[in-house]
Motif scaffolding. Structure first.
Motif, mmCIF file in Angstrom:
data_model
loop_
_atom_site.group_PDB
_atom_site.id
_atom_site.type_symbol
_atom_site.label_atom_id
_atom_site.label_comp_id
_atom_site.label_asym_id
_atom_site.label_seq_id
_atom_site.Cartn_x
_atom_site.Cartn_y
_atom_site.Cartn_z
ATOM 1 N N ALA A 142 1.292 -1.060 0.046
ATOM 2 C CA ALA A 142 0.033 0.300 0.109
ATOM 3 C C ALA A 142 0.626 1.477 -0.099
ATOM 4 O O ALA A 142 0.675 1.817 -0.680
ATOM 5 C CB ALA A 142 -0.871 -0.078 1.042
ATOM 6 N N LEU A 143 1.684 1.076 1.067
ATOM 7 C CA LEU A 143 1.970 2.263 0.775
ATOM 8 C C LEU A 143 3.559 2.820 -0.511
ATOM 9 O O LEU A 143 3.644 3.670 -0.895
ATOM 10 C CB LEU A 143 3.779 1.996 2.223
ATOM 11 C CG LEU A 143 3.305 1.872 3.468
ATOM 12 C CD1 LEU A 143 4.007 2.663 4.491
ATOM 13 C CD2 LEU A 143 2.528 3.710 3.466
ATOM 14 N N LEU A 144 3.863 1.768 -1.132
ATOM 15 C CA LEU A 144 4.737 1.539 -2.146
ATOM 16 C C LEU A 144 3.909 2.580 -3.401
ATOM 17 O O LEU A 144 4.444 3.278 -3.701
ATOM 18 C CB LEU A 144 5.111 -0.187 -2.407
ATOM 19 C CG LEU A 144 6.177 -0.063 -4.046
ATOM 20 C CD1 LEU A 144 6.675 0.837 -3.747
ATOM 21 C CD2 LEU A 144 6.302 -1.667 -4.845
ATOM 22 N N ARG A 145 2.365 1.909 -3.180
ATOM 23 C CA ARG A 145 1.728 2.197 -4.453
ATOM 24 C C ARG A 145 1.142 3.824 -4.200
ATOM 25 O O ARG A 145 0.934 4.465 -4.891
ATOM 26 C CB ARG A 145 0.328 2.007 -4.565
ATOM 27 C CG ARG A 145 0.238 0.353 -5.233
ATOM 28 C CD ARG A 145 -1.120 -1.152 -4.739
ATOM 29 N NE ARG A 145 -1.138 -1.637 -5.452
ATOM 30 C CZ ARG A 145 -0.803 -2.938 -5.466
ATOM 31 N NH1 ARG A 145 -0.404 -2.825 -3.658
ATOM 32 N NH2 ARG A 145 -0.447 -3.954 -5.462
ATOM 33 N N CYS A 146 1.239 4.257 -2.904
ATOM 34 C CA CYS A 146 1.350 5.312 -2.446
ATOM 35 C C CYS A 146 2.649 6.169 -2.982
ATOM 36 O O CYS A 146 2.388 7.259 -3.755
ATOM 37 C CB CYS A 146 1.165 5.597 -1.125
ATOM 38 S SG CYS A 146 -0.644 5.562 -0.561
ATOM 39 N N ARG A 147 3.590 5.997 -2.958
ATOM 40 C CA ARG A 147 5.249 6.610 -3.188
ATOM 41 C C ARG A 147 5.146 6.667 -5.263
ATOM 42 O O ARG A 147 5.272 7.605 -5.312
ATOM 43 C CB ARG A 147 6.052 5.855 -3.347
ATOM 44 C CG ARG A 147 7.066 6.527 -3.595
ATOM 45 C CD ARG A 147 8.782 5.766 -3.191
ATOM 46 N NE ARG A 147 8.505 4.643 -3.865
ATOM 47 C CZ ARG A 147 8.906 4.219 -5.419
ATOM 48 N NH1 ARG A 147 9.252 5.604 -6.471
ATOM 49 N NH2 ARG A 147 9.114 2.467 -5.906
ATOM 50 N N LEU A 148 4.655 5.326 -5.910
ATOM 51 C CA LEU A 148 4.268 4.895 -7.144
ATOM 52 C C LEU A 148 3.436 6.805 -7.615
ATOM 53 O O LEU A 148 3.154 7.466 -8.730
ATOM 54 C CB LEU A 148 3.954 3.950 -7.378
ATOM 55 C CG LEU A 148 5.162 3.312 -7.506
ATOM 56 C CD1 LEU A 148 5.052 1.796 -7.994
ATOM 57 C CD2 LEU A 148 6.526 3.387 -8.183
ATOM 58 N N ALA A 149 2.164 6.627 -7.324
ATOM 59 C CA ALA A 149 0.981 8.094 -7.117
ATOM 60 C C ALA A 149 1.644 9.422 -6.986
ATOM 61 O O ALA A 149 0.548 10.205 -7.551
ATOM 62 C CB ALA A 149 0.285 7.267 -6.090
ATOM 63 N N LEU A 150 2.372 9.401 -6.591
ATOM 64 C CA LEU A 150 3.295 10.954 -5.621
ATOM 65 C C LEU A 150 4.196 10.933 -7.333
ATOM 66 O O LEU A 150 5.633 10.519 -7.330
ATOM 67 C CB LEU A 150 3.742 10.717 -4.414
ATOM 68 C CG LEU A 150 2.764 10.619 -3.831
ATOM 69 C CD1 LEU A 150 4.147 10.290 -2.051
ATOM 70 C CD2 LEU A 150 1.932 12.076 -3.224
ATOM 71 N N HIS A 151 3.747 12.604 -7.337
ATOM 72 C CA HIS A 151 5.338 13.234 -8.044
ATOM 73 C C HIS A 151 6.017 13.506 -7.076
ATOM 74 O O HIS A 151 6.066 13.426 -6.286
ATOM 75 C CB HIS A 151 4.995 15.109 -8.066
ATOM 76 C CG HIS A 151 3.633 15.418 -9.353
ATOM 77 N ND1 HIS A 151 3.535 14.346 -10.246
ATOM 78 C CD2 HIS A 151 2.637 15.566 -9.527
ATOM 79 C CE1 HIS A 151 1.910 14.712 -10.658
ATOM 80 N NE2 HIS A 151 1.651 15.524 -10.059
ATOM 81 N N GLY A 152 7.936 13.971 -7.868
ATOM 82 C CA GLY A 152 8.758 13.412 -7.667
ATOM 83 C C GLY A 152 8.636 14.970 -6.294
ATOM 84 O O GLY A 152 7.965 15.928 -6.717
ATOM 85 N N ASP A 153 9.573 14.815 -5.293
ATOM 86 C CA ASP A 153 9.130 15.553 -3.945
ATOM 87 C C ASP A 153 7.613 15.911 -3.058
ATOM 88 O O ASP A 153 7.095 17.228 -3.118
ATOM 89 C CB ASP A 153 9.242 16.901 -4.043
ATOM 90 C CG ASP A 153 10.171 18.282 -2.835
ATOM 91 O OD1 ASP A 153 10.445 16.979 -2.180
ATOM 92 O OD2 ASP A 153 10.029 18.984 -3.049
ATOM 93 N N GLY A 154 6.439 15.044 -3.802
ATOM 94 C CA GLY A 154 5.180 14.238 -3.374
ATOM 95 C C GLY A 154 5.265 14.255 -1.642
ATOM 96 O O GLY A 154 5.908 13.272 -1.667
ATOM 97 N N LEU A 155 4.374 14.570 -1.186
ATOM 98 C CA LEU A 155 3.970 14.089 0.360
ATOM 99 C C LEU A 155 2.806 13.201 1.012
ATOM 100 O O LEU A 155 1.660 13.179 0.681
ATOM 101 C CB LEU A 155 4.264 15.787 1.086
ATOM 102 C CG LEU A 155 3.942 15.174 2.663
ATOM 103 C CD1 LEU A 155 4.952 15.044 3.222
ATOM 104 C CD2 LEU A 155 3.793 16.818 3.375
ATOM 105 N N LEU A 156 3.429 12.175 1.262
ATOM 106 C CA LEU A 156 2.438 10.861 1.867
ATOM 107 C C LEU A 156 2.694 11.395 3.417
ATOM 108 O O LEU A 156 3.780 11.534 4.036
ATOM 109 C CB LEU A 156 3.153 10.031 1.791
ATOM 110 C CG LEU A 156 2.109 8.642 2.608
ATOM 111 C CD1 LEU A 156 1.189 8.783 2.330
ATOM 112 C CD2 LEU A 156 3.149 6.976 2.627
ATOM 113 N N LEU A 157 1.151 11.455 4.021
ATOM 114 C CA LEU A 157 1.470 12.066 5.759
ATOM 115 C C LEU A 157 -0.156 11.435 6.235
ATOM 116 O O LEU A 157 -1.002 11.524 5.212
ATOM 117 C CB LEU A 157 1.128 13.649 5.488
ATOM 118 C CG LEU A 157 1.049 14.519 6.954
ATOM 119 C CD1 LEU A 157 2.192 14.352 8.037
ATOM 120 C CD2 LEU A 157 0.271 16.168 6.567
ATOM 121 N N GLY A 158 0.005 10.680 7.072
ATOM 122 C CA GLY A 158 -1.135 9.764 7.625
ATOM 123 C C GLY A 158 -0.494 9.911 8.767
ATOM 124 O O GLY A 158 -0.151 10.058 9.824
ATOM 125 N N CYS A 159 -1.383 8.708 9.396
ATOM 126 C CA CYS A 159 -2.037 9.242 10.823
ATOM 127 C C CYS A 159 -2.735 7.290 11.074
ATOM 128 O O CYS A 159 -3.382 7.317 10.559
ATOM 129 C CB CYS A 159 -1.618 9.515 12.022
ATOM 130 S SG CYS A 159 -3.397 10.390 12.166
#
Length: 252
Positions: free
Chosen positions: A92-109
């Motif tokens: 799930a986290l890998l898919r989040c990284r792939l969905a982001l532009h370069g220098d995009g932010l993933l933030l959660g809790c």
């Protein structure tokens, strides 16, 4: 959890144009995003598992751990709860990284290890000597940090926040869990709690009470990471320092 995400976004000096929110639609979170500089002009998209809700709100339908979005689609992904219940956390986290532009932010809790210790205790009383899967396994902060790095996110941060909740009865705690959609998510049949088991659980909860109130703990794990980009700051090479720690401390 939504307010915590807003507070952390409010500390950033950059802005985001395309934001994806994974999980339920939270009116206060949506209103808060429109009120802070980082996301005030952002286009907000949502992932919703329910086909009925997705059609009603006109949002993307899909599983949380199988994002049906194109690579490089967003510059910010917010995940306010839900990671603790996905089948494949690294995936799930890998898919989040792939969905982001370069220098995009993933933030959660999410609720992490050490959450609801009293509930776990009373559930053991309710089931007696029989082991029953009633609560999800819980992720800890150290494991979360390792996974964020392994999927390729940079400048990762993981920290914890402990909340103390006070309840007059086990029924009140269960009602809160249902309101938060944190009750059973197993697809198969679950061994029901017997009437005697429920009496045992209520007795165990009452025994843990002080002045008519029992204290429960909720440990929230906050996480963030950035999609790699050449312009991001990089850590110095090990051994490249020109001043010893002892000298730096004396100078201070």
């Amino acid at each position: 959890m939504g307010q915590q995400l807003l507070d952390r976004l409010g500390d950033l000096t950059r802005t985001f144009a395309n934001v994806l929110i994974i999980g339920r639609r939270c009116p206060s979170l949506i209103a808060g995003l429109a009120a802070i500089p980082a996301t005030s002009n952002a286009q907000i998209s949502f992932i919703e598992q329910s086909a009925t809700l997705a059609e009603r709100f006109g949002v993307i339908i899909g599983e949380e751990d199988q994002l049906p979005v194109e690579p490089d689609s967003f510059d910010c992904i917010l995940w306010p709860g839900g990671l603790e219940s996905v089948n494949d956390v690294p995936g799930a986290l890998l898919r989040c990284r792939l969905a982001l532009h370069g220098d995009g932010l993933l933030l959660g809790c999410f609720p992490g290890d050490g959450s609801f210790p009293l509930l776990r205790q009373v559930m053991r009383h309710s089931d007696g000597d029989v082991a029953v899967a009633r609560m999800h396994p819980q992720l800890d902060a150290r494991a979360m940090g390792d996974v964020l790095a392994k999927v390729g996110l940079t400048m990762t941060v993981v920290d914890c926040d402990r909340l103390t909740l006070s309840y007059a009865s086990l029924a009140d705690l269960v009602a809160d869990l249902r309101s938060a959609a944190w009750t059973n998510m197993l697809s198969g049949a679950v061994r029901p709690i017997t009437r005697q088991g429920l009496d045992w659980a209520n007795s165990a909860f009452a025994a843990a009470s002080d002045n008519g109130r029992a204290l429960e703990q909720l440990r929230l794990i906050h996480f963030s990471g950035w999609s790699p980009h050449p312009d991001q700051p990089k850590a110095a090479r090990r051994g490249s320092a020109t001043m010893s720690l002892a000298k730096a401390l004396r100078a201070r």
